[in-house]
Design a protein around this motif. Structure first.
Motif, mmCIF file in Angstrom:
data_model
loop_
_atom_site.group_PDB
_atom_site.id
_atom_site.type_symbol
_atom_site.label_atom_id
_atom_site.label_comp_id
_atom_site.label_asym_id
_atom_site.label_seq_id
_atom_site.Cartn_x
_atom_site.Cartn_y
_atom_site.Cartn_z
ATOM 1 N N ASP A 90 0.807 -1.225 0.000
ATOM 2 C CA ASP A 90 0.000 0.000 0.000
ATOM 3 C C ASP A 90 0.839 1.274 0.000
ATOM 4 O OD1 ASP A 90 -2.366 -1.420 -0.116
ATOM 5 O OD2 ASP A 90 -2.691 -1.388 2.050
ATOM 6 N N ILE B 84 5.572 -5.393 8.365
ATOM 7 C CA ILE B 84 4.174 -5.513 8.764
ATOM 8 C C ILE B 84 4.052 -6.715 9.690
ATOM 9 C CG2 ILE B 84 1.806 -5.857 7.982
ATOM 10 C CD1 ILE B 84 2.683 -4.640 5.292
ATOM 11 N N ASN C 15 0.921 -8.403 11.975
ATOM 12 C CA ASN C 15 -0.506 -8.350 12.306
ATOM 13 C C ASN C 15 -1.119 -7.117 11.667
ATOM 14 O OD1 ASN C 15 -0.280 -10.754 13.740
ATOM 15 N ND2 ASN C 15 0.237 -9.679 15.621
ATOM 16 N N ASN C 16 -1.684 -6.215 12.442
ATOM 17 C CA ASN C 16 -2.315 -5.013 11.894
ATOM 18 C C ASN C 16 -1.482 -3.758 12.091
ATOM 19 O OD1 ASN C 16 -4.577 -6.207 10.816
ATOM 20 N ND2 ASN C 16 -5.712 -6.096 12.739
ATOM 21 N N THR C 17 -0.188 -3.927 12.380
ATOM 22 C CA THR C 17 0.693 -2.773 12.549
ATOM 23 C C THR C 17 1.871 -2.894 11.594
ATOM 24 O OG1 THR C 17 2.002 -3.847 14.271
ATOM 25 C CG2 THR C 17 0.099 -2.548 14.993
ATOM 26 N N LYS D 216 1.440 1.810 10.031
ATOM 27 C CA LYS D 216 0.166 1.116 9.932
ATOM 28 C C LYS D 216 -0.300 0.793 11.347
ATOM 29 C CE LYS D 216 -1.994 -2.821 7.652
ATOM 30 N NZ LYS D 216 -1.756 -3.989 6.788
ATOM 31 N N ASP E 109 -3.833 -0.576 13.441
ATOM 32 C CA ASP E 109 -5.168 -1.181 13.321
ATOM 33 C C ASP E 109 -5.565 -1.390 11.862
ATOM 34 O OD1 ASP E 109 -5.485 -1.296 16.092
ATOM 35 O OD2 ASP E 109 -6.307 0.737 16.164
ATOM 36 N N GLY E 110 -4.610 -1.789 11.044
ATOM 37 C CA GLY E 110 -4.886 -2.109 9.649
ATOM 38 C C GLY E 110 -4.944 -0.931 8.703
ATOM 39 N N GLU E 111 -4.770 0.292 9.201
ATOM 40 C CA GLU E 111 -4.840 1.488 8.362
ATOM 41 C C GLU E 111 -3.478 2.164 8.292
ATOM 42 O OE1 GLU E 111 -7.471 2.808 6.618
ATOM 43 O OE2 GLU E 111 -8.546 0.965 7.150
ATOM 44 N N TRP E 112 -3.064 2.536 7.074
ATOM 45 C CA TRP E 112 -1.812 3.259 6.886
ATOM 46 C C TRP E 112 -2.041 4.746 7.074
ATOM 47 C CZ3 TRP E 112 2.993 1.436 6.559
ATOM 48 C CH2 TRP E 112 3.172 0.089 6.235
#
Length: 147
Positions: A50, A85, A87-89, A113, A115-118
């Protein structure tokens, strides 16, 4: 009666050096195939990330950058940096050489990143010829530079 000596095959005459040489060459070839696949595998993972996609998209949409480099803007070599990356970080710090018909530059992307958001701290381009830095995160340019 004539005696004919039976000729040995090429392999039976040369097996003493052919087998070790063939084995060594096979190992060398397999080593380079492994390195090549590792390089292209990592490269494709990074170019599919991403942060890479976001940086390239912003570069292709910036009208001021398009005026300086021309259109189309495309990558111009091997991306450098790191993306990690878990998990979600995650964290990204990459540089991508880019080019257009009028010049070359380097795109820099730094982000995290959570909680899954960059979220991106910096996305900017440095023009190679002039060392001008162009922020692609949307800071306000002087009116003379906006288009």
């Amino acid at each position: 009666m004539e005696y004919q000596e039976e000729k040995k095959s090429w392999f039976s005459r040369n097996w003493g050096w052919a087998v070790p040489l063939g084995g060594c060459l096979t190992i060398v070839v397999l080593f380079f195939v492994f390195l090549g696949s590792l390089f292209f595998g990592v490269s494709s993972l990074m170019t599919g990330s991403d942060p890479y996609k976001e940086g390239i998209a912003k570069a292709k949409q910036d009208t001021y950058l398009i005026d300086l480099l021309g259109e189309p803007i495309e990558t111009n070599g091997i991306m450098q940096g790191s993306i990690s990356i878990e998990n979600n970080t995650g964290k990204a710090d990459i540089s991508v050489p880019i080019k257009g018909p009028k010049g070359t530059a380097t795109l820099y992307v730094e982000g995290t990143k959570t909680d899954g958001e960059w979220s991106y701290e910096e996305i900017y381009v440095i023009i190679q010829e002039t060392d001008e830095q162009i922020d692609l995160l949307g800071y306000e340019r002087p009116d003379s530079l906006q288009q």
